[in-house]
Motif scaffolding. Structure first.
Motif, PDB file in Angstrom:
ATOM      1  N   TYR A 169      44.850   4.725  35.531  1.00 21.50           N
ATOM      2  CA  TYR A 169      44.762   3.536  36.492  1.00 21.50           C
ATOM      3  C   TYR A 169      46.043   3.481  37.284  1.00 21.50           C
ATOM      4  CZ  TYR A 169      40.205   1.511  35.325  1.00 21.50           C
ATOM      5  OH  TYR A 169      38.792   1.048  34.952  1.00 21.50           O
ATOM      6  N   ARG A 184      45.221   7.150  40.088  1.00 20.80           N
ATOM      7  CA  ARG A 184      44.812   6.236  41.023  1.00 20.80           C
ATOM      8  C   ARG A 184      46.210   5.605  41.928  1.00 20.80           C
ATOM      9  NH1 ARG A 184      39.761   2.758  38.920  1.00 20.80           N
ATOM     10  NH2 ARG A 184      38.779   4.524  37.664  1.00 20.80           N
ATOM     11  N   THR A 235      42.313  -1.845  46.115  1.00 16.90           N
ATOM     12  CA  THR A 235      43.537  -2.482  45.406  1.00 16.90           C
ATOM     13  C   THR A 235      43.031  -3.202  44.499  1.00 16.90           C
ATOM     14  OG1 THR A 235      44.680  -2.432  47.437  1.00 16.90           O
ATOM     15  CG2 THR A 235      45.311  -3.835  45.971  1.00 16.90           C
ATOM     16  N   ILE A 294      43.981  -6.832  36.755  1.00 18.19           N
ATOM     17  CA  ILE A 294      45.135  -5.961  36.082  1.00 18.19           C
ATOM     18  C   ILE A 294      45.314  -6.609  34.580  1.00 18.19           C
ATOM     19  CG2 ILE A 294      47.651  -5.105  35.936  1.00 18.19           C
ATOM     20  CD1 ILE A 294      47.353  -4.885  39.078  1.00 18.19           C
ATOM     21  N   ASN A 334      48.360   3.505  41.228  1.00 24.38           N
ATOM     22  CA  ASN A 334      48.548   2.173  41.269  1.00 24.38           C
ATOM     23  C   ASN A 334      49.684   1.661  40.596  1.00 24.38           C
ATOM     24  OD1 ASN A 334      48.218  -0.680  40.619  1.00 24.38           O
ATOM     25  ND2 ASN A 334      46.080  -0.418  41.413  1.00 24.38           N
ATOM     26  N   ASN A 335      50.845   1.453  41.248  1.00 21.28           N
ATOM     27  CA  ASN A 335      52.114   1.259  40.737  1.00 21.28           C
ATOM     28  C   ASN A 335      52.369  -0.266  39.751  1.00 21.28           C
ATOM     29  OD1 ASN A 335      53.490   3.466  41.573  1.00 21.28           O
ATOM     30  ND2 ASN A 335      53.836   2.448  43.638  1.00 21.28           N
ATOM     31  N   GLN A 336      51.357  -1.001  40.273  1.00 19.93           N
ATOM     32  CA  GLN A 336      51.103  -2.648  39.708  1.00 19.93           C
ATOM     33  C   GLN A 336      50.694  -2.171  38.081  1.00 19.93           C
ATOM     34  OE1 GLN A 336      48.352  -4.047  42.237  1.00 19.93           O
ATOM     35  NE2 GLN A 336      49.916  -5.525  43.445  1.00 19.93           N
ATOM     36  N   ASN A 350      40.571   3.932  46.204  1.00 20.59           N
ATOM     37  CA  ASN A 350      41.926   3.397  46.650  1.00 20.59           C
ATOM     38  C   ASN A 350      41.637   1.763  46.737  1.00 20.59           C
ATOM     39  OD1 ASN A 350      42.720   5.892  47.381  1.00 20.59           O
ATOM     40  ND2 ASN A 350      41.404   6.452  49.204  1.00 20.59           N
TER      41      ASN A 350
END
Length: 223
Positions: free
Chosen positions: A184, A188, A4, A10, A190-192, A2
């Motif tokens: 990812y 996970r 960030t 990224i 992760n919208n980014q 979790n």
């Protein structure tokens, strides 16, 4: 997991995945061209009314090409796992993904080549034959040069399709942007990462399509 992921992380992940995607697309594109171009020429010249009629061979090759085009790529990815392991030694990674991507793409490109050659002026073909030219003179002096703009457009379309195939290869651990989005972004939550991969894929597709269209227009203008 979790934690960030920072934008710098990224960016590095996306750059690495983009490099893997480009590697898969370019290598699979090369193999697709090497296999699909002569196969498309064979389909064209071996028709019953073609330059070198071989109806049985044409029917057999055409049937295999149609089977390859009709299978959903996701199904092909899974079905070709044993062959990929046999040829590459593994089913994971970008190099392994090139095998199913190529097999999924070259039947499509072969039909594009056949259709492009079908648009060539038949009068030019007859003129070469009347002057004593053989089948290879027709192929290399008339068919391929005259069909070049359509072939370039077909290559562009195929490369765009290969980008999509390379993304789907992430389902079986093929690496690249698709694998990044799954591991990812999706797994996970992760919208980014998901957003970044989508943006890069759109940029890649638009860049390939724009460059291909420009080359086709330039060639058509010169002709």
């Amino acid at each position: 997991m979790n934690r960030t992921i920072e934008w710098n992380d990224i960016l590095q992940l996306v750059l690495n995945a983009t490099g893997e995607t480009l590697y898969m697309v370019l290598l699979a594109g090369l193999f697709t061209l090497v296999i699909g171009l002569p196969l498309g020429v064979l389909l064209f010249i071996s028709r019953s009314n073609g330059l070198y009629p071989m109806p049985r061979l044409n029917k057999t090759v055409g049937g295999l090409v149609n089977i390859g085009r009709s299978l959903p790529f996701v199904v092909m990815l899974i079905a070709l796992i044993p062959l990929t392991r046999l040829l590459v030694g593994t089913t994971l990674g970008s190099t392994a993904a090139v095998v199913p991507i190529t097999i999924g793409a070259f039947p499509f490109f072969a039909r594009i080549v056949e259709n492009a050659l079908d648009e060539v002026d038949k009068g030019r073909i007859e003129a070469i034959l009347a002057m004593g030219g053989d089948i290879w003179h027709v192929v290399f002096k008339v068919l391929l040069p005259e069909a070049l703009p359509a072939l370039l457009a077909g290559i562009t379309l195929t490369l765009v399709m290969l980008i999509g195939f390379s993304s789907m290869a992430g389902i079986i651990g093929g690496g690249g942007l698709g694998d990044l989005a799954i591991r990812y972004g999706y797994q996970r939550f992760n919208n980014q990462v998901m957003f970044a991969t989508v943006v890069v894929l759109v940029i890649l597709v638009q860049s390939v399509q724009s460059l291909g269209d420009r080359l086709v227009r330039s060639l058509a203008h010169r002709r």
